[in-house]
Design a protein around this motif. Structure first.
Motif, PDB file in Angstrom:
ATOM      1  N   ARG A  44     -10.090 -14.408   0.612  1.00 23.31           N
ATOM      2  CA  ARG A  44      -8.700 -14.122   0.253  1.00 23.31           C
ATOM      3  C   ARG A  44      -8.125 -15.307  -0.509  1.00 23.31           C
ATOM      4  O   ARG A  44      -8.006 -16.399   0.029  1.00 23.31           O
ATOM      5  CB  ARG A  44      -7.881 -13.826   1.511  1.00 23.31           C
ATOM      6  N   GLU A 103      -1.162  -4.597   2.469  1.00 20.80           N
ATOM      7  CA  GLU A 103      -2.212  -5.605   2.652  1.00 20.80           C
ATOM      8  C   GLU A 103      -1.687  -6.802   3.441  1.00 20.80           C
ATOM      9  O   GLU A 103      -2.452  -7.468   4.139  1.00 20.80           O
ATOM     10  CB  GLU A 103      -2.768  -6.058   1.302  1.00 20.80           C
ATOM     11  N   HIS A 106      -2.344  -6.593   7.132  1.00 17.72           N
ATOM     12  CA  HIS A 106      -3.698  -6.900   7.601  1.00 17.72           C
ATOM     13  C   HIS A 106      -4.110  -8.344   7.315  1.00 17.72           C
ATOM     14  O   HIS A 106      -5.267  -8.702   7.544  1.00 17.72           O
ATOM     15  CB  HIS A 106      -4.709  -5.966   6.929  1.00 17.72           C
ATOM     16  N   LEU A 107      -3.183  -9.144   6.768  1.00 17.45           N
ATOM     17  CA  LEU A 107      -3.496 -10.507   6.311  1.00 17.45           C
ATOM     18  C   LEU A 107      -4.559 -10.484   5.220  1.00 17.45           C
ATOM     19  O   LEU A 107      -5.301 -11.458   5.040  1.00 17.45           O
ATOM     20  CB  LEU A 107      -3.948 -11.395   7.479  1.00 17.45           C
ATOM     21  N   ALA A 108      -4.656  -9.376   4.484  1.00 20.70           N
ATOM     22  CA  ALA A 108      -5.554  -9.303   3.331  1.00 20.70           C
ATOM     23  C   ALA A 108      -4.875  -9.905   2.104  1.00 20.70           C
ATOM     24  O   ALA A 108      -5.548 -10.295   1.150  1.00 20.70           O
ATOM     25  CB  ALA A 108      -5.948  -7.858   3.045  1.00 20.70           C
ATOM     26  N   SER A 111      -4.622 -15.379   3.962  1.00 22.16           N
ATOM     27  CA  SER A 111      -5.033 -15.719   5.327  1.00 22.16           C
ATOM     28  C   SER A 111      -3.902 -16.407   6.091  1.00 22.16           C
ATOM     29  O   SER A 111      -3.970 -16.542   7.307  1.00 22.16           O
ATOM     30  CB  SER A 111      -6.271 -16.620   5.308  1.00 22.16           C
ATOM     31  N   LYS A 113      -0.476 -16.416   7.813  1.00 17.69           N
ATOM     32  CA  LYS A 113       0.448 -15.452   8.404  1.00 17.69           C
ATOM     33  C   LYS A 113       1.854 -15.613   7.834  1.00 17.69           C
ATOM     34  O   LYS A 113       2.565 -14.624   7.609  1.00 17.69           O
ATOM     35  CB  LYS A 113       0.491 -15.613   9.925  1.00 17.69           C
ATOM     36  N   SER A 116       1.813 -14.026   4.253  1.00 16.53           N
ATOM     37  CA  SER A 116       1.627 -12.572   4.313  1.00 16.53           C
ATOM     38  C   SER A 116       2.847 -11.885   4.928  1.00 16.53           C
ATOM     39  O   SER A 116       3.364 -10.908   4.380  1.00 16.53           O
ATOM     40  CB  SER A 116       0.371 -12.224   5.118  1.00 16.53           C
ATOM     41  N   SER A 139      -1.769  -1.273  12.967  1.00 14.60           N
ATOM     42  CA  SER A 139      -2.908  -1.978  13.569  1.00 14.60           C
ATOM     43  C   SER A 139      -3.538  -1.128  14.667  1.00 14.60           C
ATOM     44  O   SER A 139      -4.768  -1.046  14.785  1.00 14.60           O
ATOM     45  CB  SER A 139      -2.442  -3.320  14.135  1.00 14.60           C
ATOM     46  N   HIS A 323     -11.731  -0.068   3.717  1.00 19.26           N
ATOM     47  CA  HIS A 323     -10.520  -0.678   4.286  1.00 19.26           C
ATOM     48  C   HIS A 323     -10.444  -0.443   5.783  1.00 19.26           C
ATOM     49  O   HIS A 323      -9.998  -1.325   6.534  1.00 19.26           O
ATOM     50  CB  HIS A 323      -9.277  -0.098   3.603  1.00 19.26           C
ATOM     51  N   SER A 327     -10.328  -4.395   7.290  1.00 21.16           N
ATOM     52  CA  SER A 327      -9.001  -4.321   6.691  1.00 21.16           C
ATOM     53  C   SER A 327      -8.546  -5.628   6.054  1.00 21.16           C
ATOM     54  O   SER A 327      -7.545  -5.647   5.339  1.00 21.16           O
ATOM     55  CB  SER A 327      -7.981  -3.873   7.741  1.00 21.16           C
ATOM     56  N   THR A 328      -9.261  -6.732   6.292  1.00 19.34           N
ATOM     57  CA  THR A 328      -8.868  -7.993   5.667  1.00 19.34           C
ATOM     58  C   THR A 328      -9.480  -8.171   4.276  1.00 19.34           C
ATOM     59  O   THR A 328      -9.180  -9.147   3.591  1.00 19.34           O
ATOM     60  CB  THR A 328      -9.269  -9.198   6.542  1.00 19.34           C
TER      61      THR A 328
END
Length: 381
Positions: A44, A103, A106-108, A111, A113, A116, A139, A323, A327-328
């Protein structure tokens, strides 16, 4: 100890629909699937996702700027034709922005928090989505996709919830419809239009298509909603995050009045895309020990919406299977990851190229309910 005949008989009946449909329950492992995807697909980049965010905002701003000149066009016919085109284009682009915020869930996106969740809260609030509320239940959806008793979205109604007689007492055969009025073109058009227009809002407001909590003894709230921090969708620790999400949406409501129609177009897109990612007449749901995470993740469907829409919506429609497994993985790696995951999943990878309108109509017509019993249950009409 050898299982008794009664237990074997019950086990056989629990997967009877799978046997009748010749549905093979997969046995691949998450390790096998993960190892098929190159390591860089999980990387990411902190900077790169902002370029996609600004890409979407630039297109939306350009469309708004162009629309501001529509009233200057002398021809009334051209003005009337251009407004629907603008609404559709703006709503379609907004879905791409929605998936960027998704996204963040999902922290995609990053990285971090802080990054995101900050971006996700701002963007989702701007689109009238309570960010943390949706993040929490989404989630849960990923952790239990395809599970009849634990999934939080696109949960099929059962025979009893539809108010139908028990299977052994039902005079209607499996190839016939229980309510012929519901199958008339006018009734179907009305129901489909209603869901396309209000389905997303009803899911957020009243948990439409979500898990049934009416029999939950711990349920102290009658309003099951992403806007109610006291409902069983959330734990006590989620209270302030849900509250912050509601505040964010409330602020945005006062800004949206002049762009209502593009917003509705975006809602329609979200309903269509997510519905067709999880609802298909040939795809079952699982209960009990038959369900595990990877089997549930494989019950999702990829589809293409054409070159332009795929690009605008960040290929979310054609990469939903990967995904659900990971999911990340950022969307800009998801197309490549999908190519690798297909090799491992083999026949269990589901891609449906049925035209969108046809696929939606087919699913709406044929996916009405599932049986109250059985560990593998398929939609019936």
């Amino acid at each position: 100890m050898e299982p008794s005949y009664e237990k074997e008989s019950q086990k056989q009946s629990d997967i009877q629909e799978a046997i009748e449909r010749k549905w093979d329950i997969p046995n691949f492992t998450m390790k096998e699937i993960r190892e098929a995807i190159p390591a860089h697909c999980f990387h990411r980049d902190t900077f790169r996702p902002f370029t996609y965010l600004f890409h979407d905002l630039f297109i939306m701003g350009t469309l708004v700027y162009g629309a501001s000149y529509i009233h200057t066009i002398p021809s009334a016919a051209i003005r009337i034709a251009l407004w629907p085109l603008y609404w559709f284009a703006q709503g379609t682009v907004a879905v791409g922005l929605w998936f960027i915020a998704h996204e963040c869930n999902h922290l995609a996106f990053s990285s971090s928090k802080i990054i995101s969740h900050s971006v996700g809260l701002i963007v989702h609030s701007a689109l009238l989505v309570p960010y943390h509320s949706f993040r929490i239940t989404h989630s849960q959806h990923h952790k239990a996709n395809g599970h009849m008793n634990k999934d939080t979205s696109h949960v099929p109604l059962t025979r009893s919830q539809r108010g139908l007689p028990k299977r052994e007492l039902d005079p209607v055969s499996k190839d016939e419809h229980h309510n012929m009025f519901d199958e008339t073109p006018i009734a179907m058009l009305w129901h489909m239009t209603f869901i396309l227009t209000f389905g997303w809002a009803l899911f957020l407001l009243f948990n439409l298509s979500g898990q049934d909590y009416s029999t939950d003894k711990n349920n102290k709230s009658t309003w099951i909603s992403h806007f109610n921090p006291y409902c069983p969708l959330f734990k006590e620790k989620d209270f302030w995050q849900v509250t912050h999400s509601v505040i964010g949406v409330s602020v945005m409501i006062g800004i949206l009045t002049w762009i209502v129609i593009p917003y509705l177009v975006m809602d329609i897109w979200i309903v269509v895309v997510t519905y067709l990612q999880h609802v298909h007449p040939e795809i079952p749901h699982y209960r009990g020990d038959v369900w595990n995470f990877q089997r549930g993740a494989a019950l999702t469907i990829d589809r293409s919406y054409g070159l332009i829409v795929n690009h605008i919506q960040h290929h979310s429609g054609e990469t939903h299977v990967v995904h659900h497994f990971f999911s990340t993985i950022p969307h800009y790696h998801a197309v490549e990851a999908t190519k690798h995951i297909k090799r491992v999943l083999g026949k269990y990878y589901i891609f449906d190229d049925t035209p969108t309108i046809t696929a939606f109509h087919r699913a709406w017509k044929q996916c009405r309910f599932v049986e109250d019993e059985g560990d593998v249950v398929f939609f019936k009409n």
